[in-house]
Write a protein that holds these residues in place. Structure first.
Motif, PDB file in Angstrom:
ATOM      1  N   ALA A   1      57.393   9.243  52.507  1.00 30.92           N
ATOM      2  CA  ALA A   1      56.743   7.936  52.348  1.00 30.92           C
ATOM      3  C   ALA A   1      55.489   8.062  51.486  1.00 30.92           C
ATOM      4  O   ALA A   1      55.257   7.232  50.601  1.00 30.92           O
ATOM      5  CB  ALA A   1      56.413   7.340  53.713  1.00 30.92           C
ATOM      6  N   GLU A   2      54.689   9.083  51.724  1.00 27.56           N
ATOM      7  CA  GLU A   2      53.485   9.272  50.916  1.00 27.56           C
ATOM      8  C   GLU A   2      53.846   9.556  49.459  1.00 27.56           C
ATOM      9  O   GLU A   2      53.150   9.100  48.555  1.00 27.56           O
ATOM     10  CB  GLU A   2      52.612  10.377  51.509  1.00 27.56           C
ATOM     11  N   ALA A   3      54.943  10.268  49.237  1.00 27.02           N
ATOM     12  CA  ALA A   3      55.387  10.522  47.859  1.00 27.02           C
ATOM     13  C   ALA A   3      55.803   9.218  47.165  1.00 27.02           C
ATOM     14  O   ALA A   3      55.744   9.124  45.938  1.00 27.02           O
ATOM     15  CB  ALA A   3      56.552  11.518  47.850  1.00 27.02           C
ATOM     16  N   GLN A   4      56.189   8.204  47.936  1.00 29.40           N
ATOM     17  CA  GLN A   4      56.548   6.895  47.397  1.00 29.40           C
ATOM     18  C   GLN A   4      55.347   5.953  47.298  1.00 29.40           C
ATOM     19  O   GLN A   4      55.499   4.784  46.974  1.00 29.40           O
ATOM     20  CB  GLN A   4      57.630   6.242  48.279  1.00 29.40           C
ATOM     21  N   GLY A   5      54.150   6.449  47.633  1.00 26.61           N
ATOM     22  CA  GLY A   5      52.943   5.644  47.497  1.00 26.61           C
ATOM     23  C   GLY A   5      52.489   4.923  48.744  1.00 26.61           C
ATOM     24  O   GLY A   5      51.544   4.125  48.693  1.00 26.61           O
ATOM     25  N   TRP A   6      53.097   5.172  49.887  1.00 23.35           N
ATOM     26  CA  TRP A   6      52.692   4.539  51.141  1.00 23.35           C
ATOM     27  C   TRP A   6      51.497   5.282  51.724  1.00 23.35           C
ATOM     28  O   TRP A   6      51.446   6.501  51.689  1.00 23.35           O
ATOM     29  CB  TRP A   6      53.832   4.567  52.160  1.00 23.35           C
ATOM     30  N   SER A   7      50.535   4.558  52.282  1.00 18.85           N
ATOM     31  CA  SER A   7      49.490   5.191  53.089  1.00 18.85           C
ATOM     32  C   SER A   7      50.018   5.156  54.519  1.00 18.85           C
ATOM     33  O   SER A   7      50.322   4.096  55.047  1.00 18.85           O
ATOM     34  CB  SER A   7      48.155   4.459  52.960  1.00 18.85           C
ATOM     35  N   VAL A   8      50.166   6.329  55.122  1.00 19.33           N
ATOM     36  CA  VAL A   8      50.893   6.463  56.390  1.00 19.33           C
ATOM     37  C   VAL A   8      49.962   6.938  57.494  1.00 19.33           C
ATOM     38  O   VAL A   8      49.103   7.789  57.282  1.00 19.33           O
ATOM     39  CB  VAL A   8      52.057   7.470  56.235  1.00 19.33           C
ATOM     40  N   GLU A   9      50.172   6.385  58.693  1.00 21.16           N
ATOM     41  CA  GLU A   9      49.461   6.859  59.875  1.00 21.16           C
ATOM     42  C   GLU A   9      50.418   6.881  61.052  1.00 21.16           C
ATOM     43  O   GLU A   9      51.374   6.096  61.107  1.00 21.16           O
ATOM     44  CB  GLU A   9      48.254   5.981  60.190  1.00 21.16           C
ATOM     45  N   GLN A  10      50.168   7.811  61.972  1.00 22.93           N
ATOM     46  CA  GLN A  10      50.988   7.890  63.178  1.00 22.93           C
ATOM     47  C   GLN A  10      50.357   6.963  64.199  1.00 22.93           C
ATOM     48  O   GLN A  10      49.184   7.103  64.534  1.00 22.93           O
ATOM     49  CB  GLN A  10      51.037   9.325  63.695  1.00 22.93           C
ATOM     50  N   VAL A  11      51.131   6.009  64.708  1.00 17.41           N
ATOM     51  CA  VAL A  11      50.591   5.050  65.666  1.00 17.41           C
ATOM     52  C   VAL A  11      51.013   5.372  67.090  1.00 17.41           C
ATOM     53  O   VAL A  11      50.452   4.859  68.035  1.00 17.41           O
ATOM     54  CB  VAL A  11      50.974   3.593  65.300  1.00 17.41           C
TER      55      VAL A  11
ATOM     56  N   ASP B   1      56.161   8.884  68.425  1.00 15.46           N
ATOM     57  CA  ASP B   1      57.441   8.793  67.714  1.00 15.46           C
ATOM     58  C   ASP B   1      57.486   7.633  66.722  1.00 15.46           C
ATOM     59  O   ASP B   1      58.553   7.167  66.345  1.00 15.46           O
ATOM     60  CB  ASP B   1      58.581   8.662  68.713  1.00 15.46           C
ATOM     61  N   THR B   2      56.320   7.178  66.278  1.00 18.61           N
ATOM     62  CA  THR B   2      56.260   6.027  65.369  1.00 18.61           C
ATOM     63  C   THR B   2      55.218   6.254  64.275  1.00 18.61           C
ATOM     64  O   THR B   2      54.075   6.593  64.562  1.00 18.61           O
ATOM     65  CB  THR B   2      55.898   4.736  66.138  1.00 18.61           C
ATOM     66  N   LEU B   3      55.657   6.059  63.045  1.00 17.50           N
ATOM     67  CA  LEU B   3      54.755   6.086  61.886  1.00 17.50           C
ATOM     68  C   LEU B   3      54.756   4.702  61.249  1.00 17.50           C
ATOM     69  O   LEU B   3      55.787   4.032  61.225  1.00 17.50           O
ATOM     70  CB  LEU B   3      55.235   7.093  60.846  1.00 17.50           C
ATOM     71  N   GLU B   4      53.605   4.299  60.722  1.00 16.27           N
ATOM     72  CA  GLU B   4      53.512   3.048  59.985  1.00 16.27           C
ATOM     73  C   GLU B   4      52.801   3.305  58.671  1.00 16.27           C
ATOM     74  O   GLU B   4      51.911   4.152  58.594  1.00 16.27           O
ATOM     75  CB  GLU B   4      52.756   1.986  60.787  1.00 16.27           C
ATOM     76  N   GLY B   5      53.222   2.585  57.645  1.00 17.89           N
ATOM     77  CA  GLY B   5      52.617   2.720  56.336  1.00 17.89           C
ATOM     78  C   GLY B   5      52.371   1.368  55.703  1.00 17.89           C
ATOM     79  O   GLY B   5      52.978   0.366  56.097  1.00 17.89           O
ATOM     80  N   ARG B   6      51.499   1.366  54.704  1.00 22.81           N
ATOM     81  CA  ARG B   6      51.180   0.143  53.958  1.00 22.81           C
ATOM     82  C   ARG B   6      51.179   0.452  52.471  1.00 22.81           C
ATOM     83  O   ARG B   6      50.727   1.514  52.051  1.00 22.81           O
ATOM     84  CB  ARG B   6      49.824  -0.396  54.377  1.00 22.81           C
ATOM     85  N   LYS B   7      51.698  -0.504  51.713  1.00 28.58           N
ATOM     86  CA  LYS B   7      51.721  -0.382  50.259  1.00 28.58           C
ATOM     87  C   LYS B   7      51.976  -1.754  49.661  1.00 28.58           C
ATOM     88  O   LYS B   7      52.934  -2.437  50.044  1.00 28.58           O
ATOM     89  CB  LYS B   7      52.826   0.589  49.831  1.00 28.58           C
TER      90      LYS B   7
END
Length: 171
Positions: A105-115, A118-124
């Protein structure tokens, strides 16, 4: 004191009679197709990248996108486009899903955080990515922002059939 009562009364009357939000449509309904196309494109690219990362062997489907209701309850005032897919089989152990999803996801430009564990969320670009994973599968979704459009436009969009995203497991 009297002036504040008058202001409160005017605000209450405006909200009762539809002035001031609640599905009035602050967004242009013509933006809906642009938002859907942006969400579909981001989902296809991200789902493909994550699929390659976990060496996916099977999905529940080729992925689907659709309009859903969003906004304030009990009277929803908007709609958002949601693209989803689930990984059912992969060559990477589920214990590594979080690290692989974050990396791809980060390689695709998403800023990712573990919430959660077993769950990650990203924004872009105004979109939200969510990855939930466990021992049996991984569910991925990309959501647009909630469009504030008139109620008839909400009904029209949410009545549209699902779009197939055409995401295929790598060969």
């Amino acid at each position: 004191m009297r002036r504040s009562r008058i202001v409160v009364g005017v605000v209450m009357m405006a909200s009762l009679f539809g002035c001031g939000g609640g599905g009035g449509g602050a967004d242009d309904p013509a933006d809906a197709e642009r938002v859907a196309a942006q969400t579909r494109s981001a989902a296809q690219e991200t789902f493909d990248a994550i699929g390659r990362g976990v060496e996916v062997l099977g999905y529940t489907s080729t992925g689907a996108g659709r309009w859903v209701i969003c906004g304030m309850e009990p009277s929803p005032n908007g709609t958002q486009y949601v693209a989803e897919i689930a990984v059912t089989q992969s060559n990477v152990p589920p214990s590594q899903y979080g690290a692989v999803v974050r990396e791809q996801a980060e390689a695709q430009g998403w800023s990712v955080e573990q919430v959660a564990g077993d769950t990650l969320e990203g924004r872009k670009d105004g979109l939200r990515l969510r990855a939930q994973y466990g021992s049996a599968a991984m569910n991925l979704s990309v959501r647009s922002r909630c469009l504030d459009v008139p109620k008839d436009e909400i009904r029209r969009l949410t009545d549209l059939p699902k779009d197939e995203l055409g995401v295929e497991p790598p060969a």
